[in-house]
Motif scaffolding. Structure first.
Motif, PDB file in Angstrom:
ATOM      1  N   ILE A 310       0.984  -0.997   0.009  1.00 34.42           N
ATOM      2  CA  ILE A 310       0.032  -0.032   0.004  1.00 34.42           C
ATOM      3  C   ILE A 310       0.921   1.176   0.066  1.00 34.42           C
ATOM      4  CG2 ILE A 310      -1.903   1.199   1.288  1.00 34.42           C
ATOM      5  CD1 ILE A 310      -2.691  -1.122   2.673  1.00 34.42           C
ATOM      6  N   HIS A 311       0.382   2.212  -0.690  1.00 31.29           N
ATOM      7  CA  HIS A 311       1.153   3.390  -0.672  1.00 31.29           C
ATOM      8  C   HIS A 311       0.290   4.469  -0.217  1.00 31.29           C
ATOM      9  CE1 HIS A 311       4.308   1.437  -3.079  1.00 31.29           C
ATOM     10  NE2 HIS A 311       5.094   2.690  -2.894  1.00 31.29           N
ATOM     11  N   VAL A 312       0.683   5.397   0.715  1.00 32.59           N
ATOM     12  CA  VAL A 312      -0.200   6.375   1.359  1.00 32.59           C
ATOM     13  C   VAL A 312       0.341   7.618   1.031  1.00 32.59           C
ATOM     14  CG1 VAL A 312      -1.706   7.269   3.145  1.00 32.59           C
ATOM     15  CG2 VAL A 312      -1.240   4.801   2.878  1.00 32.59           C
ATOM     16  N   TYR A 313      -0.077   8.668   0.353  1.00 30.26           N
ATOM     17  CA  TYR A 313       0.514   9.886  -0.073  1.00 30.26           C
ATOM     18  C   TYR A 313      -0.294  10.989   0.755  1.00 30.26           C
ATOM     19  CZ  TYR A 313       3.236  13.247  -2.776  1.00 30.26           C
ATOM     20  OH  TYR A 313       4.212  14.479  -2.933  1.00 30.26           O
ATOM     21  N   PHE A 314       0.252  11.702   1.517  1.00 27.88           N
ATOM     22  CA  PHE A 314      -0.593  12.914   2.258  1.00 27.88           C
ATOM     23  C   PHE A 314       0.106  14.135   1.461  1.00 27.88           C
ATOM     24  CE2 PHE A 314      -0.455   9.799   5.408  1.00 27.88           C
ATOM     25  CZ  PHE A 314      -1.765  10.020   6.116  1.00 27.88           C
ATOM     26  N   GLY A 315      -0.869  14.552   0.649  1.00 26.03           N
ATOM     27  CA  GLY A 315      -0.787  15.669  -0.168  1.00 26.03           C
ATOM     28  C   GLY A 315      -0.254  17.038   0.681  1.00 26.03           C
ATOM     29  N   GLN A 316      -0.027  18.041  -0.384  1.00 23.30           N
ATOM     30  CA  GLN A 316       0.171  19.509   0.417  1.00 23.30           C
ATOM     31  C   GLN A 316      -1.293  19.998   0.934  1.00 23.30           C
ATOM     32  OE1 GLN A 316       3.381  20.784  -0.620  1.00 23.30           O
ATOM     33  NE2 GLN A 316       3.073  22.564   0.727  1.00 23.30           N
ATOM     34  N   PRO A 317      -1.046  20.382   2.136  1.00 21.82           N
ATOM     35  CA  PRO A 317      -2.339  21.188   2.445  1.00 21.82           C
ATOM     36  C   PRO A 317      -2.819  22.353   1.749  1.00 21.82           C
ATOM     37  CG  PRO A 317      -0.640  20.691   4.414  1.00 21.82           C
ATOM     38  CD  PRO A 317       0.222  20.473   2.960  1.00 21.82           C
ATOM     39  N   VAL A 318      -4.002  22.230   1.438  1.00 25.39           N
ATOM     40  CA  VAL A 318      -4.765  23.431   0.639  1.00 25.39           C
ATOM     41  C   VAL A 318      -5.232  24.219   1.418  1.00 25.39           C
ATOM     42  CG1 VAL A 318      -6.173  23.726  -1.426  1.00 25.39           C
ATOM     43  CG2 VAL A 318      -4.822  21.711  -1.562  1.00 25.39           C
ATOM     44  N   SER A 319      -5.073  25.610   1.283  1.00 24.05           N
ATOM     45  CA  SER A 319      -5.420  26.601   2.167  1.00 24.05           C
ATOM     46  C   SER A 319      -6.857  27.018   1.620  1.00 24.05           C
ATOM     47  CB  SER A 319      -4.624  27.637   2.231  1.00 24.05           C
ATOM     48  OG  SER A 319      -5.157  28.932   2.246  1.00 24.05           O
ATOM     49  N   ARG A 361      -8.873  15.908  -7.757  1.00 19.99           N
ATOM     50  CA  ARG A 361      -7.987  15.709  -8.866  1.00 19.99           C
ATOM     51  C   ARG A 361      -6.416  15.636  -8.490  1.00 19.99           C
ATOM     52  NH1 ARG A 361      -6.418  18.076 -14.445  1.00 19.99           N
ATOM     53  NH2 ARG A 361      -4.617  16.718 -15.102  1.00 19.99           N
ATOM     54  N   SER A 362      -6.163  16.488  -7.162  1.00 20.61           N
ATOM     55  CA  SER A 362      -4.976  16.317  -6.307  1.00 20.61           C
ATOM     56  C   SER A 362      -4.755  14.940  -5.795  1.00 20.61           C
ATOM     57  CB  SER A 362      -4.967  17.352  -5.471  1.00 20.61           C
ATOM     58  OG  SER A 362      -3.649  17.354  -4.583  1.00 20.61           O
ATOM     59  N   GLN A 363      -5.852  14.351  -5.624  1.00 23.87           N
ATOM     60  CA  GLN A 363      -5.774  12.896  -5.042  1.00 23.87           C
ATOM     61  C   GLN A 363      -5.450  11.922  -6.192  1.00 23.87           C
ATOM     62  OE1 GLN A 363      -9.804  11.753  -3.798  1.00 23.87           O
ATOM     63  NE2 GLN A 363      -9.740  12.681  -1.726  1.00 23.87           N
ATOM     64  N   GLU A 364      -6.095  12.184  -7.291  1.00 26.06           N
ATOM     65  CA  GLU A 364      -5.627  11.332  -8.661  1.00 26.06           C
ATOM     66  C   GLU A 364      -4.131  11.438  -8.894  1.00 26.06           C
ATOM     67  OE1 GLU A 364      -9.795  11.103 -11.010  1.00 26.06           O
ATOM     68  OE2 GLU A 364      -8.306  12.564 -11.335  1.00 26.06           O
ATOM     69  N   GLU A 365      -3.698  12.619  -8.921  1.00 23.72           N
ATOM     70  CA  GLU A 365      -2.311  13.065  -9.278  1.00 23.72           C
ATOM     71  C   GLU A 365      -1.331  12.112  -8.348  1.00 23.72           C
ATOM     72  OE1 GLU A 365      -2.173  17.128  -9.788  1.00 23.72           O
ATOM     73  OE2 GLU A 365      -2.887  17.016 -11.769  1.00 23.72           O
ATOM     74  N   ASN A 366      -1.495  12.140  -6.982  1.00 22.27           N
ATOM     75  CA  ASN A 366      -0.743  11.454  -6.344  1.00 22.27           C
ATOM     76  C   ASN A 366      -0.903  10.161  -5.959  1.00 22.27           C
ATOM     77  OD1 ASN A 366       0.947  13.594  -5.755  1.00 22.27           O
ATOM     78  ND2 ASN A 366      -0.521  14.498  -4.379  1.00 22.27           N
ATOM     79  N   MET A 367      -1.859   9.334  -6.700  1.00 19.79           N
ATOM     80  CA  MET A 367      -2.078   7.808  -6.372  1.00 19.79           C
ATOM     81  C   MET A 367      -0.708   7.258  -7.249  1.00 19.79           C
ATOM     82  SD  MET A 367      -4.894   6.733  -5.503  1.00 19.79           S
ATOM     83  CE  MET A 367      -6.613   7.225  -4.969  1.00 19.79           C
ATOM     84  N   VAL A 368      -0.288   6.356  -6.292  1.00 17.28           N
ATOM     85  CA  VAL A 368       0.849   5.399  -6.863  1.00 17.28           C
ATOM     86  C   VAL A 368       0.399   4.207  -7.637  1.00 17.28           C
ATOM     87  CG1 VAL A 368       2.752   4.284  -6.227  1.00 17.28           C
ATOM     88  CG2 VAL A 368       2.287   6.169  -4.851  1.00 17.28           C
TER      89      VAL A 368
END
Length: 678
Positions: A310-319, A361-368
């Motif tokens: 499993i890969h879990v990617y915590f993305g850049q916090p969006v303000s 879209r941000s979730q999708e882009e960081n899917m491994v």
């Protein structure tokens, strides 16, 4: 459309730096799970606040101006005493609220360590993302927005945050989990709060729920976690975001009650999904099993299986503040007292909707993406091409390496071990997914028997087809994980393929038609047609598939292979939508309701699959069928009657539906007709 696409504005996706990962199970395999569960846990808090108790939180909700206002309103409308409604509000809150307890969290930490080490080879987390999250939690209220592909998702996020000594989230969960004896209460004590799937027009329930979430957020009680998609995706494609909870968490910022809210997209990628066959059966109409504790214990047999990494990617916090800058005039909220509930204005709804699409879209882009995702795409295309003998392992490996390189050119976040020979990468993936594929005499093909729950002996042709469909839909759920990488380029490839000439404007018109048609199927941000077209042009020019000279689009000699792959990846959806149109014109009766639609269209599809009129078994997916109907309703080709005896009946505009079927089949209408449809 802008007459000239400015390709230089697009940053090469390969230049995008992505964080490194750490396997958190590595340490768990070396040290005591009991010591891990009982270790000192001192997470940093929002601005150093001391968290209030669960009972304090409930008191704050019940005494809030907004809830008291709604109680008075409901009392006036129903003639019921305010004391009675107050008691009803207390009962709703009692049913809903979490009771986060560290002892239960420690129990889960110990138990999940044992389970995860058995099921998974590794759980890889981007540490830089964890550091960003740690900082964000101390500065502003945080909302965690994980992708949702498995029941594992919310257990996994809490487990990771506990591992890194971060504040545990409070998690929105469906009521069906609350019905699980013991387990439901344990989930409540590990941070879950339970909400109904729909509230209807229940003002009191909505007021209690929204005030509960906003109070936790405003007081920094804990990060709030929910799934933007609302439910698990049975197809592994991102679902159109639901806006209810996002509206609620944006509200304190919009009304100036907090300075900002940090929205953190979290991408969870499974090499093998625990529920793969269950999802496929659901998409074929087999009812979803009811959540129960006994069902959980019966599922213990999965512990003997290998589910990879499993890969879990915590993305850049969006303000929220940066999202709203220049888009939202917050002074509008000063015109009425803040405790009076009001429906968001059209401008606010558009802003929240646009934000939701950006976050998904941000979730999708960081899917491994794992190698199997590419292999599944290739195997499905080989099968659709009528290759009954399967594909040679050597040929599949060559195709996979080609697709690996293309995916990387398109900016995919691909986890392909380059230090390992491609043949070994392919054989390892095939071995992990041996329930879906078999290798015989050097050839690979999809399994014909699925262990699907359909009778194995003396199957009728229909039962045999449905058994095969379980495997195909399971494979499609992996192929779907790469669609976000290719979807814009695939829409452009289909447009280039459909248009007889090479005029850019005509290709753009067809691209826009297809994009509009499939906007229920894929995450395509409303109003972003030009940006998506330019992105697709950029990718296909960069990968030497197209040449664009002023107003002309030409396919290069070397581009045909890529163009064929891209049109093929979209073809099952095109054919599925075409056949839904044909069903509505040929078979739909005047009394067909929305509830009857899926079983009726499935029966129609099965008939055509058995007679060879359809080649894609995956069109049997109820998800595709519902999305096609939603598109036709949105375009006005089908109407849903409301009120009276005809409630929910579908009224079909056969002329328009026929025309849409022709267009999807490549029989292009005039530019004027096409523009009218858009």
């Amino acid at each position: 459309m802008a007459s000239k696409a400015v390709y230089s504005q697009h940053r090469d996706p390969l230049l995008k730096k992505r964080d490194d990962f750490e396997d958190i199970l590595e340490e768990r395999r070396k040290t005591s799970d009991l010591r891990y569960a009982l270790r000192c846990y001192t997470p940093a808090l929002y601005k150093g606040l001391t968290p209030c108790t669960v009972s304090d939180l409930k008191t704050m909700v019940l005494q809030s101006d907004q809830l008291l206002y709604v109680i008075n309103q409901v009392s006036k409308e129903t003639g019921t005493a305010t004391d009675e409604i107050q008691l009803e509000a207390e009962a709703i809150l009692e049913e809903m609220a979490h009771r986060l307890q560290l002892t239960t969290v420690r129990f889960f930490a110990f138990t999940l360590s044992k389970i995860f080490k058995t099921l998974f080879r590794s759980i890889c987390v981007n540490e830089e993302g964890i550091q960003r999250l740690q900082q964000a939690i101390q500065e502003h209220p945080v909302v965690l927005l994980p992708s949702h592909r498995s029941y594992m998702d919310f257990l996994l996020v809490s487990y990771i945050l506990y591992t890194y000594d971060l504040a545990l989230p409070v998690i929105a969960a469906g009521m069906d989990f609350m019905g699980m004896k013991i387990v439901g209460e344990m989930l409540r004590m590990s941070g879950a709060f339970f909400i109904r799937r729909s509230f209807g027009g229940d003002k009191l329930y909505w007021a209690v729920f929204s005030e509960y979430v906003k109070t936790m957020l405003k007081n920094g009680f804990a990060p709030v976690e929910f799934f933007l998609e609302g439910t698990r995706s049975r197809t592994a494609k991102s679902l159109t975001p639901k806006l209810g909870l996002l509206n609620i968490v944006m509200d304190p910022f919009l009304k100036g009650q907090v300075f900002d809210v940090s929205l953190v997209p979290v991408s969870i990628s499974y090499e093998r999904i625990l529920e793969e066959a269950l999802y496929a059966r659901e998409l074929l109409g087999v009812p979803k099993p009811k959540e129960s504790t006994s069902g959980l214990f019966k599922a213990r047999k999965i512990l003997s299986e290998n589910y990879g990494s499993i890969h879990v990617y915590f993305g850049q916090p969006v303000s929220a503040r940066s999202l709203a800058e220049g888009r939202v005039d917050r002074s509008q909220f000063n015109l009425t007292p803040r405790h009076i509930p009001s429906k968001p204005s059209e401008g606010i709804q558009d802003f929240v909707n646009d934000s939701a699409f950006r976050l998904v879209r941000s979730q999708e882009e960081n899917m491994v993406l794992k190698p199997w995702v590419l292999l599944a795409a290739l195997l499905l295309q080989n099968q659709a091409a009528g290759n009954k003998l399967g594909v040679l392992v050597e040929d599949l490996t060559e195709q996979a390496v080609w697709l690996r390189d293309l995916s990387r050119q398109f900016g995919a976040f691909l986890h392909w071990p380059d230090h390992v020979p491609p043949s070994r990468v392919v054989s390892s993936s095939l071995s992990l997914h041996r329930s879906l594929v078999r290798v015989s005499e050097g050839r690979v093909q999809l399994n014909s028997e699925s262990g699907s729950g359909f009778p194995p002996a003396a199957m009728t042709p229909e039962e045999e087809l449905l058994s095969k469909a379980v495997v195909v839909l399971s494979c499609a759920s992996y192929r779907n994980q790469v669609l976000h990488v290719f979807i814009r380029a695939a829409l452009l490839a289909c447009a280039v393929h459909s248009v007889t000439g090479s005029r850019k404007q005509e290709i753009f018109n067809t691209f826009s038609f297809l994009r509009n048609m499939f906007s229920n199927e894929f995450i395509l941000r409303p109003g972003a047609e030009v940006q998506d077209f330019e992105e697709a042009c950029y990718l296909l020019v960069k990968s030497a598939v197209l040449q664009i000279h002023q107003q002309e689009v030409l396919v290069t000699d070397s581009g045909h292979r890529t163009l064929a792959f891209l049109t093929s990846i979209l073809d099952p959806f095109v054919q599925g939508y075409q056949m839904v149109c044909r069903f509505l014109c040929e078979e739909a009766t005047e009394t067909l309701t929305e509830n009857q639609f899926v079983p009726a269209v499935r029966k129609f599809f099965i008939k055509h699959l058995l007679t060879g009129g359809l080649k894609y078994v995956e069109v049997l997916s109820s998800d595709l069928q519902k999305n096609a109907l939603a598109a036709l309703l949105r375009l006005g080709a089908v109407q849903k009657l409301r009120g009276g005896a005809d409630q929910g009946t579908l009224k079909v505009n056969t002329v328009m539906v026929n025309s849409l079927e022709d267009t999807l089949g490549g029989k292009l209408p005039t530019q004027k007709t096409l523009a009218a449809r858009l």
